[in-house]
Design a protein around this motif. Structure first.
Motif, PDB file in Angstrom:
ATOM      1  N   LYS A 166      10.803  16.913   1.629  1.00  0.00           N
ATOM      2  CA  LYS A 166      10.288  18.112   0.961  1.00  0.00           C
ATOM      3  C   LYS A 166       8.814  18.334   1.247  1.00  0.00           C
ATOM      4  O   LYS A 166       8.318  19.456   1.156  1.00  0.00           O
ATOM      5  N   GLY A 167       8.106  17.257   1.564  1.00  0.00           N
ATOM      6  CA  GLY A 167       6.678  17.360   1.821  1.00  0.00           C
ATOM      7  C   GLY A 167       5.859  17.342   0.549  1.00  0.00           C
ATOM      8  O   GLY A 167       6.394  17.431  -0.564  1.00  0.00           O
ATOM      9  N   GLY A 168       4.559  17.229   0.713  1.00  0.00           N
ATOM     10  CA  GLY A 168       3.663  17.239  -0.434  1.00  0.00           C
ATOM     11  C   GLY A 168       3.557  15.942  -1.185  1.00  0.00           C
ATOM     12  O   GLY A 168       2.891  15.868  -2.218  1.00  0.00           O
ATOM     13  N   VAL A 169       4.213  14.871  -0.696  1.00  0.00           N
ATOM     14  CA  VAL A 169       4.137  13.577  -1.363  1.00  0.00           C
ATOM     15  C   VAL A 169       2.763  12.965  -1.106  1.00  0.00           C
ATOM     16  O   VAL A 169       2.312  12.910   0.045  1.00  0.00           O
ATOM     17  N   ARG A 170       2.126  12.520  -2.129  1.00  0.00           N
ATOM     18  CA  ARG A 170       0.833  11.862  -1.994  1.00  0.00           C
ATOM     19  C   ARG A 170       1.008  10.382  -2.240  1.00  0.00           C
ATOM     20  O   ARG A 170       1.349   9.957  -3.339  1.00  0.00           O
ATOM     21  N   GLY A 171       0.809   9.586  -1.219  1.00  0.00           N
ATOM     22  CA  GLY A 171       1.109   8.168  -1.309  1.00  0.00           C
ATOM     23  C   GLY A 171       2.436   7.880  -0.633  1.00  0.00           C
ATOM     24  O   GLY A 171       3.114   8.780  -0.114  1.00  0.00           O
ATOM     25  N   ARG A 172       2.830   6.620  -0.643  1.00  0.00           N
ATOM     26  CA  ARG A 172       4.022   6.214   0.075  1.00  0.00           C
ATOM     27  C   ARG A 172       5.218   6.068  -0.841  1.00  0.00           C
ATOM     28  O   ARG A 172       5.107   5.657  -1.990  1.00  0.00           O
ATOM     29  N   ILE A 173       6.375   6.410  -0.296  1.00  0.00           N
ATOM     30  CA  ILE A 173       7.654   6.173  -0.955  1.00  0.00           C
ATOM     31  C   ILE A 173       8.157   4.827  -0.487  1.00  0.00           C
ATOM     32  O   ILE A 173       8.188   4.541   0.707  1.00  0.00           O
ATOM     33  N   VAL A 174       8.556   3.972  -1.442  1.00  0.00           N
ATOM     34  CA  VAL A 174       8.888   2.587  -1.125  1.00  0.00           C
ATOM     35  C   VAL A 174      10.302   2.270  -1.582  1.00  0.00           C
ATOM     36  O   VAL A 174      10.703   2.624  -2.700  1.00  0.00           O
TER      37      VAL A 174
END
Length: 302
Positions: free
Chosen positions: A291-299
């Motif tokens: 989706k975009g716009g994520v700030r930081g990492r998805i773990v």
């Protein structure tokens, strides 16, 4: 052991959890009990089939480039139980880190940052190495000016910090809500727009790192004879006006990773954790990143 993988390209629904044999380390290798592994844009590109003939359909692909965990076997210079971070040269080995255990070359790992939770530690190896290696490809000298698109993103944020440590002047392009973050990293802020070519034509700089994957329009910001680095092969534009065009494909480098770990410990690289998901929630993790716009990492955590 459990892994997250797929056998056919497609949307996140192709992902599934499967049981595969426990890998055994060879000479000079280390088996790591995975505590956390990030989901990166490269995982989405691979799963969707964007790499084309580079990755034939058929075998089960296990995704994941970087990892944080504890040494389990084949210590090769590390002690069992050591906290480590590492990077898999995935395009060469297909040795994914979205697994309960992964075997990596000892030369691809480093001690994890002291005093940092392993889930948080997992957020920086691939992205900081990508940014660092992109800066090497750009080859800019102290005092020259660099534009970073997607400067608030995972690669972009590290690129800004590492470029400032190299003595570069940095212009960071991002959304308005990220202005404080980008300027806090030491960059001059430039807001992105629906017409990136127009915005980029307003500046002429020595080099550009296209972490936002704008592609050909981003070349408008680079002076004649400058340098441009893409982070995604399919989006790398042809060269023009004497601009040197490169694509960064991250490679493991345990020695440099140790230096980046030291920068984390000194507070000179900013770790950002967005959200964690279990292996069974991998499809949701992919959907969120896409989706975009994520700030930081998805773990992902086993």
């Amino acid at each position: 052991m459990r892994v997250v993988g797929f056998t056919s390209f497609g949307d996140p629904s192709v992902l599934s959890v499967a049981d595969v044999p426990l890998p055994e380390p060879g000479k000079g290798q280390v088996r790591i009990r995975v505590q956390a592994a990030t989901v990166n844009p490269g995982d989405i590109a691979v799963r969707s089939g964007a790499f084309g003939p580079m990755l034939p359909e058929g075998p089960r692909y296990v995704l994941g480039w970087d990892v944080a965990g504890t040494v389990d076997a084949g210590t090769a210079g590390f002690a069992q139980g050591d906290h480590v971070v590492g990077v898999s040269d995935w395009l060469e080995t297909k040795r994914g880190t979205h697994a309960e255990f992964v075997v990596l070359d000892a030369a691809a790992i480093a001690p994890a940052p002291a005093g940092v939770d392993l889930v948080e530690a997992a957020t920086f190896p691939v992205n900081s190495l990508t940014a660092d290696q992109a800066l090497d490809l750009l080859g800019l000298a102290e005092g020259q000016t660099l534009v970073v698109t997607g400067a608030a993103g995972a690669v972009g944020g590290y690129a800004v910090e590492l470029a400032r440590l190299r003595g570069l002047d940095v212009v960071g392009i991002g959304s308005v809500q990220d202005e404080a973050f980008i300027t806090g990293l030491g960059a001059t802020f430039l807001p992105r727009s629906e017409d990136p070519a127009r915005v980029l034509r307003e500046v002429k700089v020595d080099g550009l790192l296209d972490a936002a994957v704008i592609g050909a329009p981003a070349l408008a910001a680079v002076r004649d004879g400058g340098a441009y680095v893409s982070v995604l092969p399919p989006a790398t534009p042809p060269a023009e006006r004497g601009i040197r065009v490169e694509t960064v494909l991250v490679r493991s480098d345990g020695a440099r990773l140790r230096e980046l770990v030291a920068l984390v410990e000194q507070g000179r690289l900013t770790l950002r954790l967005a959200q964690t998901f279990t292996f069974d929630q991998a499809a949701q993790a992919h959907e969120l990143l896409a989706k975009g716009g994520v700030r930081g990492r998805i773990v992902l955590v086993p």
